[in-house]
Structure formats: structure tokens, C-alpha cells
Design a protein around this motif. Structure first.
Motif, PDB file in Angstrom:
ATOM      1  N   TYR A 165       0.867  -1.176   0.000  1.00 18.04           N
ATOM      2  CA  TYR A 165       0.000   0.000   0.000  1.00 18.04           C
ATOM      3  C   TYR A 165       0.903   1.225   0.000  1.00 18.04           C
ATOM      4  O   TYR A 165       2.133   1.123   0.162  1.00 18.04           O
TER       5      TYR A 165
ATOM      6  N   ASP B 192       4.661   2.251   5.501  1.00 18.28           N
ATOM      7  CA  ASP B 192       4.966   2.606   6.887  1.00 18.28           C
ATOM      8  C   ASP B 192       5.663   1.444   7.564  1.00 18.28           C
ATOM      9  O   ASP B 192       6.083   0.484   6.902  1.00 18.28           O
TER      10      ASP B 192
ATOM     11  N   GLU C 292       4.359  -0.736   9.600  1.00 15.97           N
ATOM     12  CA  GLU C 292       3.414  -1.722  10.110  1.00 15.97           C
ATOM     13  C   GLU C 292       3.476  -3.076   9.399  1.00 15.97           C
ATOM     14  O   GLU C 292       2.975  -4.061   9.932  1.00 15.97           O
TER      15      GLU C 292
ATOM     16  N   THR D 136      -4.221   2.813  -1.543  1.00 16.64           N
ATOM     17  CA  THR D 136      -3.696   3.904  -0.725  1.00 16.64           C
ATOM     18  C   THR D 136      -4.191   3.736   0.705  1.00 16.64           C
ATOM     19  O   THR D 136      -5.233   3.132   0.960  1.00 16.64           O
ATOM     20  N   LYS D 137      -3.416   4.278   1.631  1.00 19.47           N
ATOM     21  CA  LYS D 137      -3.706   4.133   3.053  1.00 19.47           C
ATOM     22  C   LYS D 137      -3.739   5.514   3.679  1.00 19.47           C
ATOM     23  O   LYS D 137      -2.728   6.218   3.680  1.00 19.47           O
ATOM     24  N   GLY D 138      -4.887   5.917   4.189  1.00 18.55           N
ATOM     25  CA  GLY D 138      -5.002   7.235   4.782  1.00 18.55           C
ATOM     26  C   GLY D 138      -4.998   8.323   3.729  1.00 18.55           C
ATOM     27  O   GLY D 138      -5.291   8.092   2.546  1.00 18.55           O
ATOM     28  N   ASN D 139      -4.621   9.496   4.136  1.00 19.08           N
ATOM     29  CA  ASN D 139      -4.638  10.647   3.253  1.00 19.08           C
ATOM     30  C   ASN D 139      -3.366  10.702   2.412  1.00 19.08           C
ATOM     31  O   ASN D 139      -2.262  10.663   2.946  1.00 19.08           O
TER      32      ASN D 139
ATOM     33  N   SER E 277      -1.502  13.181   0.099  1.00 15.20           N
ATOM     34  CA  SER E 277      -1.471  14.578  -0.328  1.00 15.20           C
ATOM     35  C   SER E 277      -0.833  14.696  -1.706  1.00 15.20           C
ATOM     36  O   SER E 277      -0.295  13.730  -2.248  1.00 15.20           O
TER      37      SER E 277
ATOM     38  N   SER F 183       5.968   7.012   4.814  1.00 13.23           N
ATOM     39  CA  SER F 183       5.302   7.663   5.939  1.00 13.23           C
ATOM     40  C   SER F 183       6.261   7.966   7.085  1.00 13.23           C
ATOM     41  O   SER F 183       6.992   7.081   7.558  1.00 13.23           O
TER      42      SER F 183
ATOM     43  N   GLU G 221       4.946   9.449   9.883  1.00 17.67           N
ATOM     44  CA  GLU G 221       4.026   9.753  10.976  1.00 17.67           C
ATOM     45  C   GLU G 221       4.502   9.184  12.313  1.00 17.67           C
ATOM     46  O   GLU G 221       4.348   9.814  13.359  1.00 17.67           O
TER      47      GLU G 221
END
Length: 289
Positions: free
Chosen positions: A131, A135, A137, A253-256, A258, A265, A267
């Protein structure tokens, strides 16, 4: 003043790390096989493959370069796939990390930062990512001897932390390191979106990489954690959705997502380290145009 030992400070990222730590009041010792032609900090030639030399340095046994050290930052390694034979890359990098971690254990240094790599995420993404943005995960997917070694570095670090519940080790998965002079080439990337697909069009400004190291040293948790460290934007002017549709069709896609935000990621690094990228190639290019 915090006393920090850095391995590999003579490298591209390493020089930025040394400068940043010194500017923020740290007393820094660099150990490396390569000479450091700078007055940033003290430097000693040490073979990271030799445990005795590593232990002597970290335990504070080098004449006039003693400890004790509050933290150790391990950056030294053959820095990418394909620079040496696979066997040499592996044999250099993984035992070097073990030597550093074991010497820190003997010295009872419980604040350690190691350089991991974005490559553990599955680069060069010949198999598309699961995805985007990617990240921390999903389980690492090393595709080279170099990235396999980085995964083993992370695995060792997690086990060292299991042995000592007071130990903190941050593994920073750095993206492709850039200096300001590298940014002149960035506007040309738009003409070929495939050329930089191998890391989802990511990069890390060496100065922001150094900030991440400093914040990892200052972090307030125990145990092992891995963090993707990239800049806040991509190397492209084209929008992320158009790039993904053309180069990685079908990747969810995962989340927003931009327009030009990083697809690596950051985050988790923002949340746990307070990491906040300060530099962008766009500003550097605009300032010179």
C-alpha cells in the motif's frame, strides 16, 4: 553536555550528524576507518570489524579520547547495495553492528541509535508495495544482501533490548540521503516517473536526517523501535495520485495521500520522536532560480 560517540561520521549523512550534535552542545567523538578532514569534532581511526578496537573506543579506552559516553550513534557501513560484493557487504555491515551493540552492553550504554534503511521496505519495489504511503506496520521485505543485513541489524537490536529492559535502541530507516548541491538535478525527475520509483520518489535531506538522530537520542521510551526517516515531500512535481496510477496501478492507498507529500510515511517518527523535517528541495531550487 551530553557525550556522544558516532561511528561512520566521515560519511555523507555522518558529517551532517556530527555538525548537528556539536551545534546542539554535544561533546562528540567520531570513529571511522575513513579519515575525517574537518575540525567538526575529534576523530579516531577504528576498524568496526575488530571487536577489540570497537570495545576499546566505546568503553573509553583510547588515549585522550575517553568516555564515558551517554549515547552511541552507529552509522558506519557500506552504505548501499551494489557498492561491493554481496558477501563483502554483509560481512562488513552485520558484524560491525553486533560489535557496536555488544560493546554498548559491556559499557552499560542504554541510549543507542543505529542506521537502518528504507531498503527493508521492499526496495526497489520491483514487487509493488502492499500500500502507499508505506509505513513500519508491515513486516520488512529485504530484496538485497544489503537490506537483509539491515533487517538482521534491527532483529539483533530488538533482542538486545529484550535482554535489558532499560535499553533504548532506535533504528532509523533513512531514505536516499541528499545534500543541497544535489537538488539541482531534481526538476529533471519529472520527465521519467519510473526512474525514481524504486523508493516511491523519496529522499532525506542530510540535515533533517541529522535532526532525526538528535531527536532519537533525546527520545523518552525504552525498548526497540524502527522509524522511517524521509523528508516531508517527494522528489517529484507531479501529483502522487498520478504517479501511483501510472507506475503502481492497483496499489491501494492508506489514509490521506497529499499532492506531493512523502509516500514513505514519517508519521511514527513525528509522533514518537517529535521529528519535523525543515528542508525541501523545492525551496533550495527556488532560492537559486
Amino acid at each position: 553536555m551530553r557525550k556522544v560517540l558516532v561511528t561512520g561520521g566521515s560519511g555523507k549523512l555522518g558529517r551532517a550528524v556530527l555538525r548537528d550534535l556539536v551545534e546542539h552542545g554535544c561533546d562528540v567523538l567520531n570513529i571511522d576507518q575513513a579519515p575525517l578532514n574537518t575540525s567538526i569534532c575529534k576523530s579516531v581511526k577504528v576498524d568496526l570489524a575488530n571487536f577489540g578496537e570497537v570495545a576499546e573506543a566505546i568503553l573509553g579506552g583510547i588515549d585522550e579520547r575517553g568516555g564515558p559516553f551517554d549515547a552511541v550513534v552507529h552509522l558506519a557501513a557500506i552504505p548501499a547495495p551494489g557498492l561491493a560484493s554481496n558477501a563483502r557487504t554483509f560481512a562488513n555491515n552485520v558484524p560491525g553492528t553486533y560489535n557496536v551493540l555488544e560493546a554498548c552492553r559491556l559499557a552499560e550504554i542504554r541510549n543507542v541509535v543505529i542506521a537502518s534503511s528504507e531498503t527493508v521496505l521492499g526496495l526497489p519495489f520491483e514487487t509493488p508495495p502492499p500500500y502507499a504511503p508505506v509505513d513500519e506496520e508491515y513486516y520488512p521485505r529485504p530484496e538485497s544482501a544489503y537490506s537483509l543485513g539491515k533487517l538482521l541489524d534491527e532483529t539483533m537490536a530488538a533482542q538486545f533490548c529484550r535482554w535489558d529492559p532499560l535499553l533504548r535502541i532506535c533504528a532509523l530507516r533513512f531514505s536516499n540521503v541528499m545534500n543541497p548541491e544535489d537538488y539541482a538535478a531534481f526538476p529533471k525527475f519529472d520527465s521519467d516517473p519510473v526512474a525514481r520509483k524504486w523508493n516511491l520518489w523519496g529522499y532525506i535531506d542530510a540535515r533533517d536526517g541529522a535532526q532525526a538522530v538528535r531527536r532519537a537520542i533525546q527520545a523518552d521510551f525504552t525498548g526497540f523501535e524502527a522509524f522511517i526517516i524521509a523528508n516531508a515531500d517527494t522528489v517529484m512535481s507531479r501529483s502522487n495520485m498520478s504517479l501511483l496510477a501510472e507506475v503502481f496501478p492497483g496499489v491501494p492507498t492508506k489514509g490521506n495521500v497529499s499532492t506531493n507529500g512523502t509516500l514513505l510515511s514519517i508519521e511514527k517518527a513525528k509522533r514518537m520522536l517529535g521529528y519535523s523535517p525543515q528542508y525541501s528541495w523545492r525551496n533550495e531550487v527556488a532560492a537559486k532560480s
